[in-house]
Structures are given as C-alpha cells and as structure tokens.
Design a protein around this motif. Structure first.
Motif: not given
Ligand SMILES: [Zn+2]
Length: 158
Positions: A10, A12, A45
């Motif tokens: 993941d 971000h 995540h």
């Molecule tokens: Zn995420």
C-alpha cells in the motif's frame, strides 16, 4: 493443515493537517500525516491485504470500499479486526505477519513495539508473531522525496 501465504502493498500521500497513524499508533508531533478515505494507516492496510491474500479473500478495496461512507476516517485497526473475523469465518487462522514501512522521516523505531502490540491485538496474535521493519527511500523516488509512504507485508495463515 496446510499453510498459505499472501502479500500486501500500500502507499499513501503525505499531507499537512492530518495525523500520522501507523500500525494503529499516532506518531506524536508528526508535521504531516497520510491522506486517504480512512485514517490512511498504510502499514495496517498492507497487513490486511497480506492476510486477505493468504486466505484467498481478495483485497481491502473489495471488503472496505473507499466509496462507502462507513469507512470515512475509519480506524484501520477496526478494519483489521473485521478482516480477521472474515478470515476465521472462512476457516483460516492468522499465524504470523512480517511488514516493512518505507518512510523517509520521522524516525519510527521508538514506536515499533507499540505497533507490533496493536496490530497483534487486532489480529488475535501474540506480539512476537507480528514483525515490523522500517526503511527509507535513500532520498530516491516518492518515499525518498517525502511525498508519501509505502508499506509491504507478508502473512501466513493456516
Ligand atoms: Zn491504504
């Protein structure tokens, strides 16, 4: 009983005006936090995706779509707890998780044990079964330029 493994990845974007939450731990005095629909906990995540992958249950976006208002600013540890319930309902038990967070700054080492403990509690594991590692981008790429953070995880289920 056979064991299965899965991977998770993941990333971000880092923005001002958001808390920095990793592995369910809010990092104090972080100048920027991660942007996303939920709390954007990139580590949690990746762990969720690794566990779902090991169980053959798809990915986090299928179970917790970012178009669903229920998950706005959601506590990702709650998502992990729910994902592990789904795993167990499908007949799988988490065995261990190993994860790496790629982050240029701040220094995260002091928070490692708390992240391990919180992730383990949410997944119903001993803290010794959840490993968390940190690395930087060596000033290369989006991690190295401080534009965002990424996380990788692998999980085993039985
Ligand atoms: Zn995420």
């Amino acid at each position: 009983m056979s064991q299965r493994s899965g991977i998770g990845y993941d990333s971000h974007r880092l923005v001002e005006g958001r808390p920095l939450i990793l592995g369910g731990v809010e990092i104090p005095d972080a100048p920027r936090g991660l942007a996303g629909h939920s709390d954007a906990d990139v580590l949690t995540h990746a762990v969720i995706d690794a566990l779902l992958g090991a169980a053959g249950l798809g990915d986090i976006g299928q179970h917790f779509p970012d178009t669903d208002e229920r998950w706005r600013d959601a506590d990702s540890l709650e998502l992990l707890r729910t994902a592990c319930d789904k795993l167990r309902d499908a007949g799988h038990n988490p065995i261990n998780v190993d994860a790496t967070v790629a982050c240029e700054e701040p220094k995260l080492g002091p928070f490692r044990d708390e992240m391990r403990t919180r992730l383990a509690q949410a997944a119903g594991l001993e803290a010794s079964a959840v490993n968390v590692k940190f690395t930087t981008g060596e000033r290369m790429g989006f991690v190295g330029r401080g534009e965002g953070m990424a996380a990788l995880a692998i999980a085993t289920v039985a």
